[in-house]
Design a protein around this motif. Structure first.
Motif, PDB file in Angstrom:
ATOM      1  N   MET A   1       0.843  -1.192   0.000  1.00 10.63           N
ATOM      2  CA  MET A   1       0.000   0.000   0.000  1.00 10.63           C
ATOM      3  C   MET A   1       0.872   1.233   0.000  1.00 10.63           C
ATOM      4  O   MET A   1       1.681   1.418   0.901  1.00 10.63           O
ATOM      5  N   LYS A   2       0.668   2.090  -1.010  1.00  9.71           N
ATOM      6  CA  LYS A   2       1.478   3.288  -1.076  1.00  9.71           C
ATOM      7  C   LYS A   2       1.189   4.172   0.139  1.00  9.71           C
ATOM      8  O   LYS A   2       0.050   4.288   0.573  1.00  9.71           O
ATOM      9  N   TYR A   3       2.218   4.789   0.651  1.00  8.85           N
ATOM     10  CA  TYR A   3       2.167   5.654   1.843  1.00  8.85           C
ATOM     11  C   TYR A   3       1.883   4.878   3.136  1.00  8.85           C
ATOM     12  O   TYR A   3       1.597   5.465   4.165  1.00  8.85           O
ATOM     13  N   ILE A   4       1.907   3.557   3.064  1.00  6.03           N
ATOM     14  CA  ILE A   4       1.862   2.768   4.303  1.00  6.03           C
ATOM     15  C   ILE A   4       3.081   1.852   4.349  1.00  6.03           C
ATOM     16  O   ILE A   4       3.861   1.885   5.288  1.00  6.03           O
ATOM     17  N   ASP A   5       3.252   1.059   3.291  1.00  5.00           N
ATOM     18  CA  ASP A   5       4.304   0.043   3.339  1.00  5.00           C
ATOM     19  C   ASP A   5       5.704   0.640   3.501  1.00  5.00           C
ATOM     20  O   ASP A   5       6.541   0.069   4.188  1.00  5.00           O
ATOM     21  N   GLU A   6       5.942   1.801   2.869  1.00  9.14           N
ATOM     22  CA  GLU A   6       7.259   2.431   3.021  1.00  9.14           C
ATOM     23  C   GLU A   6       7.567   2.694   4.493  1.00  9.14           C
ATOM     24  O   GLU A   6       8.724   2.692   4.913  1.00  9.14           O
TER      25      GLU A   6
ATOM     26  N   LEU B  18     -22.699  18.428  -1.845  1.00  6.50           N
ATOM     27  CA  LEU B  18     -21.345  18.275  -1.286  1.00  6.50           C
ATOM     28  C   LEU B  18     -20.429  17.653  -2.336  1.00  6.50           C
ATOM     29  O   LEU B  18     -20.845  16.777  -3.098  1.00  6.50           O
ATOM     30  N   LYS B  19     -19.171  18.121  -2.325  1.00  4.01           N
ATOM     31  CA  LYS B  19     -18.185  17.531  -3.216  1.00  4.01           C
ATOM     32  C   LYS B  19     -17.736  16.196  -2.625  1.00  4.01           C
ATOM     33  O   LYS B  19     -17.212  16.150  -1.512  1.00  4.01           O
ATOM     34  N   MET B  20     -17.998  15.125  -3.363  1.00  2.00           N
ATOM     35  CA  MET B  20     -17.677  13.790  -2.880  1.00  2.00           C
ATOM     36  C   MET B  20     -16.754  13.108  -3.879  1.00  2.00           C
ATOM     37  O   MET B  20     -16.611  13.548  -5.019  1.00  2.00           O
ATOM     38  N   GLY B  21     -16.166  12.002  -3.451  1.00  2.00           N
ATOM     39  CA  GLY B  21     -15.295  11.270  -4.356  1.00  2.00           C
ATOM     40  C   GLY B  21     -15.244   9.802  -3.996  1.00  2.00           C
ATOM     41  O   GLY B  21     -15.685   9.400  -2.916  1.00  2.00           O
ATOM     42  N   THR B  22     -14.727   9.010  -4.926  1.00  2.00           N
ATOM     43  CA  THR B  22     -14.467   7.607  -4.637  1.00  2.00           C
ATOM     44  C   THR B  22     -12.960   7.443  -4.533  1.00  2.00           C
ATOM     45  O   THR B  22     -12.223   7.939  -5.385  1.00  2.00           O
ATOM     46  N   VAL B  23     -12.552   6.765  -3.479  1.00  2.00           N
ATOM     47  CA  VAL B  23     -11.132   6.632  -3.197  1.00  2.00           C
ATOM     48  C   VAL B  23     -10.780   5.154  -3.174  1.00  2.00           C
ATOM     49  O   VAL B  23     -11.525   4.339  -2.632  1.00  2.00           O
ATOM     50  N   ASP B  24      -9.661   4.843  -3.797  1.00  2.00           N
ATOM     51  CA  ASP B  24      -9.196   3.463  -3.850  1.00  2.00           C
ATOM     52  C   ASP B  24      -8.142   3.251  -2.758  1.00  2.00           C
ATOM     53  O   ASP B  24      -7.107   3.904  -2.753  1.00  2.00           O
ATOM     54  N   VAL B  25      -8.458   2.368  -1.822  1.00  2.00           N
ATOM     55  CA  VAL B  25      -7.509   2.033  -0.760  1.00  2.00           C
ATOM     56  C   VAL B  25      -7.032   0.607  -1.010  1.00  2.00           C
ATOM     57  O   VAL B  25      -7.697  -0.349  -0.628  1.00  2.00           O
ATOM     58  N   ASN B  26      -5.939   0.480  -1.730  1.00  2.00           N
ATOM     59  CA  ASN B  26      -5.363  -0.834  -2.026  1.00  2.00           C
ATOM     60  C   ASN B  26      -6.359  -1.764  -2.722  1.00  2.00           C
ATOM     61  O   ASN B  26      -6.364  -2.970  -2.466  1.00  2.00           O
TER      62      ASN B  26
ATOM     63  N   ASP C 263      -7.191  -5.948  -1.599  1.00  2.00           N
ATOM     64  CA  ASP C 263      -8.390  -5.162  -1.278  1.00  2.00           C
ATOM     65  C   ASP C 263      -8.902  -5.471   0.128  1.00  2.00           C
ATOM     66  O   ASP C 263      -9.420  -4.581   0.809  1.00  2.00           O
ATOM     67  N   VAL C 264      -8.721  -6.704   0.562  1.00  2.00           N
ATOM     68  CA  VAL C 264      -9.126  -7.059   1.925  1.00  2.00           C
ATOM     69  C   VAL C 264      -8.264  -6.285   2.919  1.00  2.00           C
ATOM     70  O   VAL C 264      -8.754  -5.726   3.901  1.00  2.00           O
ATOM     71  N   ARG C 265      -6.981  -6.227   2.608  1.00  2.00           N
ATOM     72  CA  ARG C 265      -6.080  -5.470   3.484  1.00  2.00           C
ATOM     73  C   ARG C 265      -6.474  -3.996   3.510  1.00  2.00           C
ATOM     74  O   ARG C 265      -6.532  -3.375   4.572  1.00  2.00           O
ATOM     75  N   GLY C 266      -6.764  -3.434   2.333  1.00  2.00           N
ATOM     76  CA  GLY C 266      -7.160  -2.027   2.258  1.00  2.00           C
ATOM     77  C   GLY C 266      -8.386  -1.756   3.109  1.00  2.00           C
ATOM     78  O   GLY C 266      -8.417  -0.809   3.903  1.00  2.00           O
ATOM     79  N   CYS C 268      -9.526  -3.550   5.586  1.00  2.00           N
ATOM     80  CA  CYS C 268      -9.202  -3.765   7.007  1.00  2.00           C
ATOM     81  C   CYS C 268      -8.479  -2.542   7.587  1.00  2.00           C
ATOM     82  O   CYS C 268      -8.777  -2.115   8.703  1.00  2.00           O
ATOM     83  N   GLU C 269      -7.539  -1.992   6.827  1.00  2.00           N
ATOM     84  CA  GLU C 269      -6.825  -0.804   7.296  1.00  2.00           C
ATOM     85  C   GLU C 269      -7.810   0.336   7.524  1.00  2.00           C
ATOM     86  O   GLU C 269      -7.776   1.022   8.547  1.00  2.00           O
ATOM     87  N   LEU C 270      -8.698   0.518   6.551  1.00  2.00           N
ATOM     88  CA  LEU C 270      -9.629   1.633   6.591  1.00  2.00           C
ATOM     89  C   LEU C 270     -10.590   1.517   7.772  1.00  2.00           C
ATOM     90  O   LEU C 270     -10.937   2.511   8.410  1.00  2.00           O
ATOM     91  N   LEU C 271     -11.018   0.304   8.071  1.00  2.00           N
ATOM     92  CA  LEU C 271     -11.997   0.100   9.149  1.00  2.00           C
ATOM     93  C   LEU C 271     -11.326  -0.227  10.474  1.00  2.00           C
ATOM     94  O   LEU C 271     -11.993  -0.386  11.492  1.00  2.00           O
ATOM     95  N   GLY C 272     -10.002  -0.340  10.457  1.00  2.00           N
ATOM     96  CA  GLY C 272      -9.284  -0.615  11.701  1.00  2.00           C
ATOM     97  C   GLY C 272      -9.526  -2.012  12.234  1.00  2.00           C
ATOM     98  O   GLY C 272      -9.686  -2.211  13.435  1.00  2.00           O
ATOM     99  N   ILE C 273      -9.567  -2.978  11.334  1.00  2.00           N
ATOM    100  CA  ILE C 273      -9.868  -4.356  11.728  1.00  2.00           C
ATOM    101  C   ILE C 273      -8.667  -5.244  11.409  1.00  2.00           C
ATOM    102  O   ILE C 273      -8.027  -5.089  10.371  1.00  2.00           O
ATOM    103  N   ASP C 274      -8.362  -6.175  12.323  1.00  2.00           N
ATOM    104  CA  ASP C 274      -7.245  -7.087  12.130  1.00  2.00           C
ATOM    105  C   ASP C 274      -7.713  -8.259  11.261  1.00  2.00           C
ATOM    106  O   ASP C 274      -8.635  -8.972  11.647  1.00  2.00           O
ATOM    107  N   PRO C 275      -7.079  -8.467  10.082  1.00  2.00           N
ATOM    108  CA  PRO C 275      -7.527  -9.557   9.195  1.00  2.00           C
ATOM    109  C   PRO C 275      -7.533 -10.924   9.891  1.00  2.00           C
ATOM    110  O   PRO C 275      -8.308 -11.793   9.530  1.00  2.00           O
ATOM    111  N   LEU C 276      -6.678 -11.087  10.897  1.00  2.00           N
ATOM    112  CA  LEU C 276      -6.641 -12.368  11.607  1.00  2.00           C
ATOM    113  C   LEU C 276      -7.913 -12.613  12.418  1.00  2.00           C
ATOM    114  O   LEU C 276      -8.185 -13.723  12.840  1.00  2.00           O
TER     115      LEU C 276
END
Lengths: 365, 90, 347
Positions: A1-6, B18-26, C263-266, C268-276
């Motif tokens: 994950m960019k900005y985390i893994d580093e 409201l200005k909203m967006g979709t963000v990709d987290v990994n 994506d599961v990791r992403g 989990c990070e976002l929701l503050g949940i441990d994948p384990l």
């Protein structure tokens, strides 16, 4: 994950640790203000890796932990009402009031729902015009813009079936309270990076000067934390009471002025009770008169509810860095995550819960 | 106190004014309110907290501090081939 | 008497479950003939008796039951019906049994869509076929609106335990390898991110699958495996804690070796949940003697449900009853049982 893994790079972490060991000439006590940082430190075992000369004490930066018991009691009362949909971040559901938590209210028929964003609570209000939607607006400065926007938007759209219980607290007055305490041991601070993302770090400069402490805003990943500890240590060793920003990718001196503006439009500074600590002047936020119709405590007439803590719970001392969680007589005995005496044993950010989950019997590891 | 996670903006839209967006987290996609980062461009990284983008991540500053840290590694006690997971090396 | 299966005509839109569907009268029969029998019919169910009469192979018999209450009922990668079949099949298989027969009981909420019900029944039929089990008996009840959440399904299962296999949570020995069949957290995060109100537009897919095929191949190759569990609720953390506790041994795992999908990791990070701590529905934890671990890994990796199989740790004498993780930084921390429901957090 960019900005985390580093920032989880073990090689970098080990070299930072070596630098910390090399530079520490005496014992220093450093407080990480933020519970999120406490969580990351314990989860990654950073405290085990530090030399004995660096003592980390865990600060009060957990909104769940410091939300006063009476706010919880008021929330529980409102959540139990018919025609109320009570919305909250997941964090607050297990926090004990005097005899119940929000889960128990839900099990008794209360409509309690978890939301990820305050705007989700507002959407529930739009979708359920015949219900009263109450949102538990807890948080430090990081969450204040989100909570403020929900109220601001409710006013703009005229959504009158929406209200909030505000338990907003702020870091700098709490730091001053800790530093003013006669029991204070803290010599330097890691400031909470995401609070500073909103507020900037300018407001910490007078604190550093007045109390003669270095303050280092940093992030939450292991490398951020170790780099923050190293910088604090360097400043301590050199006798410099400065604010040095180590979270530059996210934090600027002035912070996010758009967010600050909305906070100021919706909220005003108030004195605030901190659970386990007591009243800290000017440390909280409340709704401005223009928005007082969104005040759930007034709307549901629960402002008279008061409550007092279990005398066994020492969370106040823990939150001020005076007592380590496992030094509390009730730790892992009367007080466990299943049967918490205080909020610090509940929140995943709470120092007691972090110790219980990752550290219990650490001596046997 | 504040879990905020970096994500990459890939869509901007308006919702209830409201200005909203979709963000990709990994690879996990989530909605975020962009009102506090009005200058954000698609493709930029921001940190998300409670459904709000708090700040655009400053790529130059990030690269700068990583460069400084890289120098620390190069002059540091531990080198890439060292066994870091072993407690003996502590 | 046998009833010829009715033609599986598509049901009319907007048709929903009525209280009378569970009252034993004409509507109950209609439900059987139009929704259940077209998909589930077999020589046992076709008799419409109150019980199935089974002949079991010689040897020990395994018997298990589980009730499925997932919300949402349809999620990316599956639905409650598939889950109800695969979950019970897996509970039999991890005990070393060859799953043979299932029963199924439905509790339906008044007003639940019959089209949705039929989709669920079809999934159960195909899941049973894939897993090689037969649904031999069933029951349906209808409860009033609000008295259950859409649909609950119970399945019980019977299987015959393989000769020469002795799998038990109490069998762990020092030096055993802990093998995990693949990525963690897929099912739980698929469910959580598809719930309303969490702002996700995600396509995390559940790993819901029957594992008896892979388990059969593993046990054919290495019958002396010590223990097997499917890490469902509570995730891998709960499973490892139960194993350590039952055998009074310690377990040590390596943080870097736990596979998690990006994506599961992403999420989990976002929701503050441990994948384990997150539930899986198509994963397997095996405890095997170290000298067999390569063979087991090879067999698993040749199977579609074990492609990412990996050794995540080992059994140790220290800290009996506890699971400890070695972090990437060389520190160690306790991997505890999760405390109840996984909640998304902001702090």
């Amino acid at each position: 994950m960019k900005y985390i893994d580093e920032y989880r790079d073990p090689l970098l972490a080990r070299n930072l640790l070596e630098e910390i060991k090399r530079k520490a000439t005496r014992h220093w006590t450093i407080m990480e203000i933020c519970g999120g940082q406490t969580h990351s430190i314990i989860r990654n075992g950073i405290d085990q890796l530090l030399p004995d000369s660096i003592e980390l004490v865990h600060g009060p930066g957990c909104p769940v932990c410091v939300t006063p018991l009476e706010s919880i009691e008021r929330a529980l009362l409102i959540a139990a009402k018919k025609d109320v949909i009570f919305t909250s971040f997941g964090d607050m559901l297990r926090v004990p009031g005097c005899s119940k938590d929000l889960f128990m209210v839900r099990s008794e028929g209360g409509d309690v729902r978890i939301v990820f964003s305050p705007l989700d609570a507002l959407q529930i209000a739009r979708d359920n015009p015949l219900k009263e939607i109450v949102f538990f607006a807890v948080g430090f400065e990081t969450t204040a813009p989100a909570n403020a926007m929900a109220v601001y938007q409710a006013a703009r759209e005229g959504i009158e079936n929406f209200s909030v219980i505000v338990s907003q607290v702020m870091v700098p007055p709490a730091m001053c309270a800790i530093l003013s305490s006669p029991d204070n041991r803290v010599q330097g601070f890691l400031a909470a990076g995401h609070v500073c993302a909103i507020m900037g770090y300018e407001e910490y400069e007078p604190v550093a000067r007045e109390f003669n402490v270095p303050i280092v805003p940093t992030g939450f990943e292991p490398v951020d934390l170790l780099a923050g500890i190293l910088k604090t240590l360097e400043l301590l060793e050199e006798g410099r009471s400065e604010v040095v920003n180590l979270y530059r990718r996210v934090v600027s001196r002035e912070g996010n002025r758009f967010a600050q503006e909305t906070i100021r439009k919706v909220f005003e500074v108030r004195d605030r009770q901190w659970r386990g600590i007591g009243l800290i002047p000017g440390s909280g936020l409340g709704l401005r008169p223009d928005f007082s119709r969104f005040d759930a405590e007034k709307k549901f007439n629960v402002t008279h509810i008061c409550a007092s803590e279990s005398p066994q719970c020492k969370s106040g001392s823990v939150l001020q860095g005076i007592l380590k969680p496992d030094a509390c007589p009730a730790f892992a005995r009367e007080c466990t995550p299943e049967h918490p005496l205080g909020a610090t044993m509940v929140s995943s950010e709470g120092a007691c819960a972090a110790y219980y989950n990752y550290h219990r019997n650490a001596y046997s590891l | 106190m504040c879990l905020a996670i970096p994500g990459k903006l890939f869509e901007i839209f308006d919702e209830n004014g409201l200005k909203m967006g979709t963000v990709d987290v990994n690879g996990a996609k989530t909605r975020a309110c962009l009102e506090y980062v009005p200058d954000i461009q698609i493709g930029q990284y921001t940190i998300i907290h409670a459904g709000f983008a708090l700040k655009i991540i400053d790529e130059e500053e990030a690269a700068e501090s990583l460069k400084l840290w890289q120098e620390l590694i190069e002059s540091g006690a531990f080198q890439p081939d060292d066994d870091l997971s072993s407690a003996d090396s502590l | 008497m046998t009833i010829a299966p009715a033609c599986p005509l598509p049901l009319m839109q907007h048709e929903t479950v009525q209280m009378a569907h569970g009252a034993g009268g004409r509507l109950s029969q209609t439900l059987m003939q139009r929704v259940f029998m077209p998909h589930l019919h077999n020589s046992f169910l076709d008799l419409l008796d109150d019980q199935a009469k089974l002949e079991l192979p010689a040897g020990r018999t395994a018997f298990t039951t589980d009730t499925y209450v997932v919300s949402p009922v349809f999620f990316p990668g599956g639905n409650i019906g598939e889950l109800a079949v695969n979950g019970t099949v897996n509970d039999l298989a991890v005990g070393g049994a060859i799953p043979l027969y299932l029963s199924t009981g439905f509790v339906l909420e008044e007003g639940f869509s019959l089209v949705a019900l039929e989709t669920i029944v079809m999934s159960m039929a195909s899941a049973a076929q894939n897993a090689g089990v037969i649904i031999v008996t069933g029951d349906t009840k209808v409860v009033g609106k609000g008295q259950c959440d859409s649909i609950f399904i119970n399945t019980s299962g019977i299987g015959t335990i393989r000769e020469g296999v002795n799998l038990s949570c109490c069998n762990l020995k020092k030096g055993d390898c802990i093998i995990l069949s693949g990525t963690v957290g897929d099912h739980g995060m698929a469910i959580m991110t598809s719930r309303e109100g969490l702002s996700f537009q995600s396509h995390i897919t559940s790993d819901c699958a029957a594992l008896n095929g892979m388990i059969g191949k593993v046990l054919d190759a290495v019958p002396m495996i010590h223990a097997m569990r499917d890490p469902t609720r509570g995730g891998v953390a709960a499973t490892l804690n139960e194993l350590a506790h039952s055998s009074s041994v310690g377990i040590e795992i390596n943080e870097t070796s736990i596979p998690v999908k990006p994506d599961v990791r992403g999420a989990c990070e976002l929701l503050g949940i441990d994948p384990l701590h997150v539930a899986n529905e198509g994963k397997l934890v095996l405890v095997v003697p170290a000298d067999c671990s390569e063979t087991v890994l090879n067999v698993m990796r040749a199977h579609e449900h074990g492609r990412d199989a990996v050794i995540i740790g080992s059994v140790v004498n220290d800290h009996p009853g506890m699971v400890v993780m070695r972090t990437v930084f060389g520190s160690r921390r306790i991997v505890d049982l999760p405390l109840g429901e996984q909640l998304p957090r902001i702090c």
